[in-house]
Design a protein around this motif. Structure first.
Motif, PDB file in Angstrom:
ATOM      1  N   GLN A  65       0.819  -1.217   0.000  1.00 24.10           N
ATOM      2  CA  GLN A  65       0.000   0.000   0.000  1.00 24.10           C
ATOM      3  C   GLN A  65       0.854   1.270   0.000  1.00 24.10           C
ATOM      4  N   HIS A  66       2.193   1.104  -0.015  1.00 26.18           N
ATOM      5  CA  HIS A  66       3.141   2.229   0.012  1.00 26.18           C
ATOM      6  C   HIS A  66       2.990   3.070   1.272  1.00 26.18           C
ATOM      7  N   ALA A  67       2.819   2.400   2.384  1.00 25.90           N
ATOM      8  CA  ALA A  67       2.728   3.087   3.674  1.00 25.90           C
ATOM      9  C   ALA A  67       4.090   3.659   4.041  1.00 25.90           C
ATOM     10  N   PRO A  68       4.127   4.716   4.834  1.00 27.15           N
ATOM     11  CA  PRO A  68       5.406   5.282   5.263  1.00 27.15           C
ATOM     12  C   PRO A  68       6.234   4.247   6.031  1.00 27.15           C
ATOM     13  N   ASP A  69       7.547   4.370   5.934  1.00 25.14           N
ATOM     14  CA  ASP A  69       8.448   3.418   6.593  1.00 25.14           C
ATOM     15  C   ASP A  69       8.227   3.376   8.104  1.00 25.14           C
ATOM     16  N   ARG A  70       7.916   4.513   8.700  1.00 21.85           N
ATOM     17  CA  ARG A  70       7.732   4.529  10.150  1.00 21.85           C
ATOM     18  C   ARG A  70       6.538   3.674  10.570  1.00 21.85           C
ATOM     19  N   VAL A  71       5.506   3.587   9.723  1.00 25.89           N
ATOM     20  CA  VAL A  71       4.344   2.748  10.032  1.00 25.89           C
ATOM     21  C   VAL A  71       4.728   1.272   9.913  1.00 25.89           C
ATOM     22  N   VAL A  72       5.475   0.939   8.849  1.00 28.36           N
ATOM     23  CA  VAL A  72       5.925  -0.447   8.659  1.00 28.36           C
ATOM     24  C   VAL A  72       6.851  -0.858   9.801  1.00 28.36           C
ATOM     25  N   ASP A  73       7.768   0.042  10.187  1.00 25.63           N
ATOM     26  CA  ASP A  73       8.691  -0.265  11.282  1.00 25.63           C
ATOM     27  C   ASP A  73       7.956  -0.456  12.602  1.00 25.63           C
ATOM     28  N   GLU A  74       6.916   0.333  12.817  1.00 19.67           N
ATOM     29  CA  GLU A  74       6.143   0.199  14.051  1.00 19.67           C
ATOM     30  C   GLU A  74       5.475  -1.169  14.123  1.00 19.67           C
ATOM     31  N   VAL A  75       4.891  -1.621  13.016  1.00 22.56           N
ATOM     32  CA  VAL A  75       4.254  -2.943  12.989  1.00 22.56           C
ATOM     33  C   VAL A  75       5.298  -4.038  13.156  1.00 22.56           C
ATOM     34  N   GLY A  76       6.544  -3.778  12.714  1.00 26.63           N
ATOM     35  CA  GLY A  76       7.632  -4.732  12.907  1.00 26.63           C
ATOM     36  C   GLY A  76       7.922  -5.008  14.372  1.00 26.63           C
ATOM     37  N   GLY A  77       7.479  -4.136  15.253  1.00 28.46           N
ATOM     38  CA  GLY A  77       7.668  -4.334  16.681  1.00 28.46           C
ATOM     39  C   GLY A  77       6.647  -5.265  17.314  1.00 28.46           C
ATOM     40  N   ALA A  78       5.673  -5.719  16.538  1.00 25.13           N
ATOM     41  CA  ALA A  78       4.658  -6.641  17.064  1.00 25.13           C
ATOM     42  C   ALA A  78       5.270  -8.028  17.239  1.00 25.13           C
ATOM     43  N   PRO A  79       4.760  -8.806  18.183  1.00 24.26           N
ATOM     44  CA  PRO A  79       5.306 -10.150  18.376  1.00 24.26           C
ATOM     45  C   PRO A  79       5.053 -11.046  17.165  1.00 24.26           C
ATOM     46  N   ARG A 103      -3.067  -3.256  20.565  1.00 24.36           N
ATOM     47  CA  ARG A 103      -2.725  -3.658  21.930  1.00 24.36           C
ATOM     48  C   ARG A 103      -1.377  -4.374  21.977  1.00 24.36           C
ATOM     49  N   ALA A 104      -1.040  -5.135  20.924  1.00 24.13           N
ATOM     50  CA  ALA A 104       0.249  -5.831  20.889  1.00 24.13           C
ATOM     51  C   ALA A 104       1.398  -4.844  20.690  1.00 24.13           C
ATOM     52  N   LEU A 105       1.144  -3.772  19.950  1.00 17.74           N
ATOM     53  CA  LEU A 105       2.184  -2.767  19.714  1.00 17.74           C
ATOM     54  C   LEU A 105       2.404  -1.884  20.928  1.00 17.74           C
ATOM     55  N   ARG A 106       1.361  -1.611  21.645  1.00 14.71           N
ATOM     56  CA  ARG A 106       1.427  -0.724  22.815  1.00 14.71           C
ATOM     57  C   ARG A 106       0.873  -1.468  24.014  1.00 14.71           C
ATOM     58  N   ALA A 107       1.739  -1.816  24.920  1.00 15.74           N
ATOM     59  CA  ALA A 107       1.311  -2.586  26.095  1.00 15.74           C
ATOM     60  C   ALA A 107       0.287  -1.820  26.927  1.00 15.74           C
ATOM     61  N   ASP A 108       0.426  -0.498  26.982  1.00 19.78           N
ATOM     62  CA  ASP A 108      -0.495   0.305  27.780  1.00 19.78           C
ATOM     63  C   ASP A 108      -1.602   0.923  26.941  1.00 19.78           C
ATOM     64  N   ALA A 109      -1.782   0.417  25.717  1.00 21.32           N
ATOM     65  CA  ALA A 109      -2.749   1.009  24.793  1.00 21.32           C
ATOM     66  C   ALA A 109      -4.176   0.792  25.263  1.00 21.32           C
ATOM     67  N   HIS A 110      -4.969   1.795  24.986  1.00 24.30           N
ATOM     68  CA  HIS A 110      -6.387   1.725  25.305  1.00 24.30           C
ATOM     69  C   HIS A 110      -7.150   1.502  24.008  1.00 24.30           C
ATOM     70  N   VAL A 111      -8.049   0.577  24.001  1.00 20.18           N
ATOM     71  CA  VAL A 111      -8.966   0.395  22.871  1.00 20.18           C
ATOM     72  C   VAL A 111     -10.357   0.447  23.474  1.00 20.18           C
ATOM     73  N   GLU A 112     -11.158   1.394  23.012  1.00 16.03           N
ATOM     74  CA  GLU A 112     -12.456   1.581  23.649  1.00 16.03           C
ATOM     75  C   GLU A 112     -13.288   0.317  23.563  1.00 16.03           C
ATOM     76  N   SER A 113     -14.081   0.103  24.589  1.00 16.13           N
ATOM     77  CA  SER A 113     -14.874  -1.112  24.673  1.00 16.13           C
ATOM     78  C   SER A 113     -16.173  -0.986  23.886  1.00 16.13           C
ATOM     79  N   ARG A 114     -16.573   0.228  23.541  1.00 18.68           N
ATOM     80  CA  ARG A 114     -17.769   0.407  22.722  1.00 18.68           C
ATOM     81  C   ARG A 114     -17.556   1.556  21.758  1.00 18.68           C
ATOM     82  N   ARG A 115     -18.228   1.501  20.628  1.00 14.28           N
ATOM     83  CA  ARG A 115     -18.126   2.542  19.611  1.00 14.28           C
ATOM     84  C   ARG A 115     -19.171   3.594  19.894  1.00 14.28           C
ATOM     85  N   TYR A 116     -18.846   4.842  19.622  1.00 10.20           N
ATOM     86  CA  TYR A 116     -19.766   5.938  19.866  1.00 10.20           C
ATOM     87  C   TYR A 116     -20.537   6.288  18.626  1.00 10.20           C
TER      88      TYR A 116
END
Length: 141
Positions: free
Chosen positions: A101-115, A128-141
């Protein structure tokens, strides 16, 4: 056959009058009337204080509790490059999709940090795998 999806509360003429009444304020982001009595009335006292905030914090479309605006922007950018079609996928498949998709290198590198070796079923799970302290809302608004 086209359908007019205008306001159900007012007619077209009244909508035009109301739009004209606040047009200067919308363009200049301040009151442009010389005579104070011509200005639209401010929000009522019983209106929520959050709705009146100029930065929009706490209103629909702002960051959910536990996330900053920067977190929302970063997650949105990742979602913009991924879409839904890539999931379920493992880390290397996601990275290949991002490169395609020709995403920026920083986005590809960030995903490279996933297990490695985990199959991600959604963007939320990847986030959540990329950010241990990441918040993902439990419901959509």
């Amino acid at each position: 056959m086209s359908m007019d999806r205008g306001s159900a509360k007012h007619g077209a003429v009244r909508d035009e009058v109301l739009a004209h009444e606040v047009a200067g304020f919308v363009r200049a982001r301040r009151d442009t009337r010389v005579d104070e009595w011509r200005s639209p009335e401010p929000p009522a006292e019983d209106t929520s204080a959050l709705a009146a905030r100029p930065d929009g914090a706490g209103v629909l479309g702002s960051a959910p509790p536990g996330m900053t605006s920067a977190d929302v922007e970063e997650r949105s950018e990742l979602a913009r490059w991924l879409g839904r079609a890539v999931f379920p996928a493992e880390r290397n498949e996601v990275m290949d999709h991002l490169r395609h998709q020709h995403a920026p290198d920083r986005v590809v590198d960030e995903v490279g940090g996933a297990p490695e070796g985990i199959q991600f079923t959604s963007l939320g799970q990847l986030w959540r795998a990329l950010r241990a302290d990441a918040h993902v809302e439990s419901r959509r608004y």
